[in-house]
Enzyme design. Structure first.
Site, PDB file in Angstrom:
ATOM      1  CB  THR A  51      23.381   5.171  79.793  1.00 53.81           C
ATOM      2  OG1 THR A  51      24.071   6.187  80.569  1.00 53.81           O
ATOM      3  CG2 THR A  51      21.234   5.141  80.550  1.00 53.81           C
ATOM      4  CG  HIS A  56      31.348  10.724  81.781  1.00 54.61           C
ATOM      5  ND1 HIS A  56      31.075  11.926  82.711  1.00 54.61           N
ATOM      6  CD2 HIS A  56      30.331  10.655  81.528  1.00 54.61           C
ATOM      7  CE1 HIS A  56      30.255  12.613  82.019  1.00 54.61           C
ATOM      8  NE2 HIS A  56      29.750  11.490  81.511  1.00 54.61           N
ATOM      9  CG  HIS A  59      28.896  10.483  85.579  1.00 60.09           C
ATOM     10  ND1 HIS A  59      29.470   9.864  84.951  1.00 60.09           N
ATOM     11  CD2 HIS A  59      27.310  10.357  85.269  1.00 60.09           C
ATOM     12  CE1 HIS A  59      28.318   9.042  84.246  1.00 60.09           C
ATOM     13  NE2 HIS A  59      27.560   9.509  84.073  1.00 60.09           N
ATOM     14  CE  LYS A  93      21.878  11.519  77.525  1.00 63.73           C
ATOM     15  NZ  LYS A  93      23.735  12.180  77.073  1.00 63.73           N
ATOM     16  NE  ARG A  97      19.585   8.979  77.993  1.00 66.00           N
ATOM     17  CZ  ARG A  97      20.924   9.001  78.502  1.00 66.00           C
ATOM     18  NH1 ARG A  97      22.153   8.374  78.185  1.00 66.00           N
ATOM     19  NH2 ARG A  97      21.362   9.900  79.118  1.00 66.00           N
ATOM     20  CD  GLN A 183      15.559  12.173  88.801  1.00 64.01           C
ATOM     21  OE1 GLN A 183      15.874  12.433  87.176  1.00 64.01           O
ATOM     22  NE2 GLN A 183      15.624  13.478  89.584  1.00 64.01           N
ATOM     23  CG  ASP A 204      21.604  18.751  83.313  1.00 63.79           C
ATOM     24  OD1 ASP A 204      21.556  18.069  84.982  1.00 63.79           O
ATOM     25  OD2 ASP A 204      21.814  17.376  82.434  1.00 63.79           O
ATOM     26  CE  LYS A 239      29.383  16.967  77.410  1.00 64.83           C
ATOM     27  NZ  LYS A 239      28.982  16.419  76.687  1.00 64.83           N
ATOM     28  CE  LYS A 242      32.157  13.905  76.008  1.00 61.81           C
ATOM     29  NZ  LYS A 242      31.842  12.947  75.422  1.00 61.81           N
ATOM     30  CB  THR A 243      40.712  13.610  76.055  1.00 59.41           C
ATOM     31  OG1 THR A 243      40.304  12.338  75.558  1.00 59.41           O
ATOM     32  CG2 THR A 243      40.462  13.863  77.159  1.00 59.41           C
TER      33      THR A 243
END
Length: 427
Positions: A51, A56, A59, A93, A97, A183, A204, A239, A242-243
């Site tokens: 996606t 990142h 993963h 989510k 999306r 899936q 999840d 999180k 994340k920055t």
């Protein structure tokens, strides 16, 4: 299929599960998994939906799970979701999306494949394999899919899954509601094509993975297994991955090797040991030695340095890791600018204000161009106060960039105060 949250106990028959649990990589697994890992050479997969054009750092837990499985003698399969990426997984989510185009998903899929190749060995008797579920999902016909797959799942079964339950109140489209069936079908196809009997993923994903176990049981009459891993959080509650600038990507164009290095070197002491366990292949002895140093000499940040070197080298290569280290040393005043190489200077130009010109400018003009001073008069005051450095040497009113030996024959590194840098390059 019965599953449970993993309780911290030893599996004497299975050193792999013991290793994964010590590293904090086990959340839930099916009851038969310890015996299967101990007695069989499994083929296992994890899926990654394209996606975005890059993975990142969030993963990396399932990616490292595949790496550990391979090191233990099992075959890992990285599945890129060229088909499921057209739908989008609702797990985790809170809203629908935005659907991506087929062309975008295809481009992203190829980019993800290149990134995954950095973590797995695609040679030898247990060579990793890369697969794309677009191969079997794109040719599917709707009526056949509903007859062959949909008939095995009741709506009540699907509604009970956490990924659906969390979206019921706000609404979930039929498109995303059906994602778990796709899936599940992936698992079935990989079982048929590659003999896959284990799927791993984040915690999840438990509902989606166990739907695949159910489909394989009903269609093939076979037993398959599931292993989920915790979703990583930081000790401060923010999180992971994340920055202030956003997600930490594996793509150098989105997160530079220097910024990637800095992310890891700046992790909280409370997280450093955990991240060494989760994201490196260092031995238990090495990691526990670093964990002791976190307590005995936290100011040295040796665990963070080891983590940053390891992760940057794995994702961007040894050369990029060395350059990132050198850029860090420059920006934090621990390196002599005269020693900087061309690759370091190029990388530095991406991290600090940078200007390029045919002629070398005057010092005051350079300070204004690089926004180290608001005006030439402000620049002059900075120089007079002794707050400006050129290539590591304090500048004076008489300093002329033309007469200062350029770094690498082309560059002048300007510094205001202790931390504000700018770089000028002559074309």
């Amino acid at each position: 299929m019965v599953g449970r949250p993993y309780l911290p106990r030893m599996h004497s028959k299975n050193s792999l599960l013991e290793e994964l649990s010590w590293r904090g990589m086990v959340y839930q697994h099916t009851d038969g998994l310890p015996d299967a890992l101990a007695t069989e050479q499994l083929s296992a997969y994890a899926g990654f939906d394209p996606t975005a054009p890059s993975l990142h750092v969030g993963h990396l837990v399932p990616v490292m799970g595949l790496a550990h499985l391979q090191r233990a003698g099992h075959r890992p399969i990285a599945l890129v979701g060229g088909g499921t990426g057209l739908i989008g997984d609702p797990s985790g989510k809170t809203a629908e999306r935005q659907l991506a185009s087929a062309e975008e998903i295809e481009k992203n899929s190829r980019a993800l494949e290149k990134q995954l190749e950095r973590f797995l060995d695609f040679t030898g008797p247990k060579a990793a394999r890369m697969r794309d579920n677009a191969t079997w999902l794109r040719p599917l016909k709707a009526v056949e899919f509903m007859r062959d797959v949909g008939k095995h799942f009741t709506v009540n079964y699907m509604l009970a899954k956490d990924s659906v339950q969390s979206r019921i109140e706000g609404g979930i489209s039929f498109t995303e509601f059906s994602y778990m069936l796709l899936q599940a079908y992936d698992f079935l196809e990989l079982n048929r094509r590659e003999g896959v009997t284990l799927q791993i993923g984040g915690s999840d994903q438990w509902g989606n993975i166990t739907a695949g176990l159910e489909l394989i049981r009903r269609v093939e009459g076979k037993t398959a297994h599931a292993l989920t891993m915790p979703l990583v959080t930081t000790a401060s509650g923010s999180k992971f991955g994340k920055t202030e600038e956003g997600a930490v990507w594996l793509d150098a164009a989105r997160t530079s090797p220097y910024k990637f290095y800095q992310y890891w070197i700046n992790v909280d002491d409370r997280d450093a040991g955990k991240y060494l366990r989760l994201f490196t292949l260092m031995s238990r002895q090495e990691i526990e030695a670093f964990e002791k140093l976190i307590t005995s000499a936290p100011e040295k940040r040796e665990a963070q340095q080891a983590l940053a070197r390891d992760m940057t080298a794995r994702v961007h290569g040894e050369d990029a890791a060395r350059v990132a280290l050198e850029v860090s040393r420059v920006l934090f005043g621990k390196a002599d600018p005269a020693s900087l190489t061309e690759p370091v200077l190029r990388a530095l130009s991406e991290e600090v204000p940078f200007s390029e010109s045919a002629d070398t400018p005057g010092l005051l003009d350079a300070l204004v161009t690089l926004k180290l001073a608001a005006s030439k008069s402000a620049a002059r005051r900075l120089v007079e106060q002794g707050g400006v450095y050129v290539n590591g040497q304090r500048a004076t009113a008489e300093t002329d960039l033309v007469s200062v030996k350029a770094l690498g024959g082309k560059y002048h590194l300007l510094r205001k105060g202790a931390r504000d840098y700018g770089l000028i390059r002559k074309k």
